[in-house]
Design an enzyme around this catalytic site. Structure first.
Site, PDB file in Angstrom:
ATOM      1  N   HIS A  76      -7.935  -4.895  -0.885  1.00  0.00           N
ATOM      2  CA  HIS A  76      -6.621  -4.254  -0.412  1.00  0.00           C
ATOM      3  C   HIS A  76      -5.995  -5.252   0.516  1.00  0.00           C
ATOM      4  CE1 HIS A  76      -4.145  -0.840  -0.730  1.00  0.00           C
ATOM      5  NE2 HIS A  76      -4.113  -0.595   0.691  1.00  0.00           N
TER       6      HIS A  76
ATOM      7  N   ASP B  61     -10.034  -3.762  -5.676  1.00  0.00           N
ATOM      8  CA  ASP B  61      -9.426  -2.806  -4.574  1.00  0.00           C
ATOM      9  C   ASP B  61      -9.812  -1.443  -5.175  1.00  0.00           C
ATOM     10  OD1 ASP B  61      -7.945  -1.543  -2.867  1.00  0.00           O
ATOM     11  OD2 ASP B  61      -6.249  -2.364  -3.217  1.00  0.00           O
TER      12      ASP B  61
ATOM     13  N   SER C 244       0.820  -1.170  -0.064  1.00  0.00           N
ATOM     14  CA  SER C 244      -0.012  -0.010  -0.109  1.00  0.00           C
ATOM     15  C   SER C 244       0.882   1.304  -0.081  1.00  0.00           C
ATOM     16  CB  SER C 244      -0.907   0.030   1.436  1.00  0.00           C
ATOM     17  OG  SER C 244      -1.752   0.876   1.280  1.00  0.00           O
TER      18      SER C 244
END
Length: 432
Positions: free
Chosen positions: A406, A377, A216
């Site tokens: 995610h 996502d 991320s």
């Protein structure tokens, strides 16, 4: 500034959460325990398809069940070291001082110390927003934790922590009670934390380069850092991006979209200029675990349209209690600016000048890149993401996982197939 109805609603909800946290904090412990028993009774009435989770709901003495006791030990582990010890790994902590005075902790899994033959390769992991290094070692099945597997393969594994989280909350001159301590955004992660950590690791191990593995925001940080520190290109031999976020799509809910459009001054007024969502630590401490995971799943569904169906409830019991770590309000304000502008830009506080975009498309020259993303996502715009990495100077492998979101890519049911196996294949191919 004129506020719309949805803006007013957002402000009211933010203030309401802070008020409820304050009132709950004042409640006597006996009353909180009573509510916990009531919630536990209610949850025990509702069975699921997960047998182990059902056992967790009705067991009063978890120590009588080895599996459930392991789940509870992982859930309640207080530190990265404790999580590693539960998996029979020894860890070393390293203190890294950035050039602007922050003291960062990096954890090291030394293969030799853990009984494995070193292969001479370095792997450096970096976590995402509002997280810490703990996110990488939370799978109930020890063999599904990528750092452990790489250590077993002989990699010298380091796991970094951003300034401001539970492992990096010191400064040579500033106290955490000083707003100046929390005056940082993605810019400081990119300018100081990443290059200082990489330089420390390479110097300590007497190595020339390493493999960088980000999740991320950990992906965004390295792309931003390389774009303004071009010498980092030669220090990273392989780059692995898991659920990368540089210019997230517009989010799924009117509430968060309303907040995204608030001016920084209003956001700082609502959340302060220090720690974001500090009350999460309080709720995490007092809530009955199955109820707490519902309280994480619900806003994830509302805000990001994540259904979290690929993560088992019993795995959530572990992971969600290690999901949150502290960061600055300014870091999230920076993300709101990026989402609003749809540009991967530096923090912007000027009404005169335009925002400066990170020059990722012209500055990145890392030889081998692996990108794994969930095709469901909402935080990853893969088209925009690919625009930030110049394919001319890099060999890139892109893997999209259908129906994955995610968090699924680090804690999901089939991460061994979708993530670990692809990482191992990538590392082996790029070495030959």
């Amino acid at each position: 500034m004129l506020l719309r109805l949805e803006d007013v609603s957002s402000i009211v909800l933010i203030i309401l959460e802070q008020f409820v946290s304050f009132v709950t904090f004042l409640l006597p412990e006996r009353l909180i325990l009573f509510f916990t028993r009531v919630v536990k009774f209610i949850f025990s009435r509702f069975k699921t398809n997960d047998i182990n989770y059902n056992r967790f709901l009705v067991k009063d003495k978890l120590q009588d069940d080895k599996l459930l006791q392991r789940i509870e030990d992982l859930r309640s582990a207080a530190s990265f070291k404790e999580l590693c010890e539960l998996n029979n790994f020894k860890v070393q902590n390293h203190l890294i001082q950035t050039t602007d005075g922050y003291l960062l902790t990096a954890h090291r899994l030394n293969p030799e110390l853990n009984g494995f033959k070193p292969n001479g390769q370095i792997a450096y992991f970096q976590h995402g927003l509002l997280m810490s290094s703990e996110i990488w070692v939370l799978m109930n099945d020890k063999d599904l934790n990528l750092p452990f597997r790489l250590c077993e393969m002989g990699y010298d594994v380091f796991l970094g922590n951003n300034r401001g989280n539970k492992y990096s909350n010191k400064h040579v001159s500033l106290s955490t009670s000083d707003p100046k301590f929390w005056d940082f955004s993605i810019d400081e992660f990119a300018m100081y934390d990443i290059p200082c950590t990489i330089d420390y690791i390479l110097s300590y191990t007497n190595s020339k380069s390493l493999t960088y593995i980000g999740f991320s925001q950990g992906c965004s940080q390295i792309l931003a850092s390389v774009s303004i520190n071009k010498d980092l290109n030669s220090k990273i031999s392989k780059l692995i991006l898991i659920a990368p976020a540089t210019t997230p799509k517009r989010l799924c809910n009117w509430l968060i979209n309303s907040i995204v459009n608030f001016k920084p001054s209003l956001l700082f007024l609502l959340f302060g200029k220090k720690i974001l969502m500090k009350s999460t630590l309080f709720w995490q401490r007092i809530m009955y675990p199955p109820f707490f995971i519902k309280m994480i799943d619900l806003p994830n569904k509302i805000l990001f349209d994540w259904r979290s169906e690929n993560i088992t409830n019993i795995q959530k019991i572990i992971c969600y209690f290690h999901l949150y770590s502290t960061t600055s309000v300014k870091s999230v304000v920076h993300w709101f600016q990026i989402i609003r502008s749809k540009k991967f830009q530096m923090y912007h506080d000027s009404n005169i000048f335009n925002a400066f975009e990170y020059p990722t498309s012209t500055s990145i020259a890392i030889p081998d890149i692996l990108l794994i993303y969930g095709m469901s996502d909402s935080l990853v715009d893969i088209t925009q993401m690919l625009d930030h990495v110049p394919l001319k100077s890099s060999k890139m492998t892109v893997i999209g996982v259908e129906k994955y979101e995610h968090l699924d890519l680090i804690w999901g049911k089939n991460t061994e197939y979708y993530v670990l196996d692809n990482v191992f294949k990538f590392l082996n191919e790029s070495e030959t």
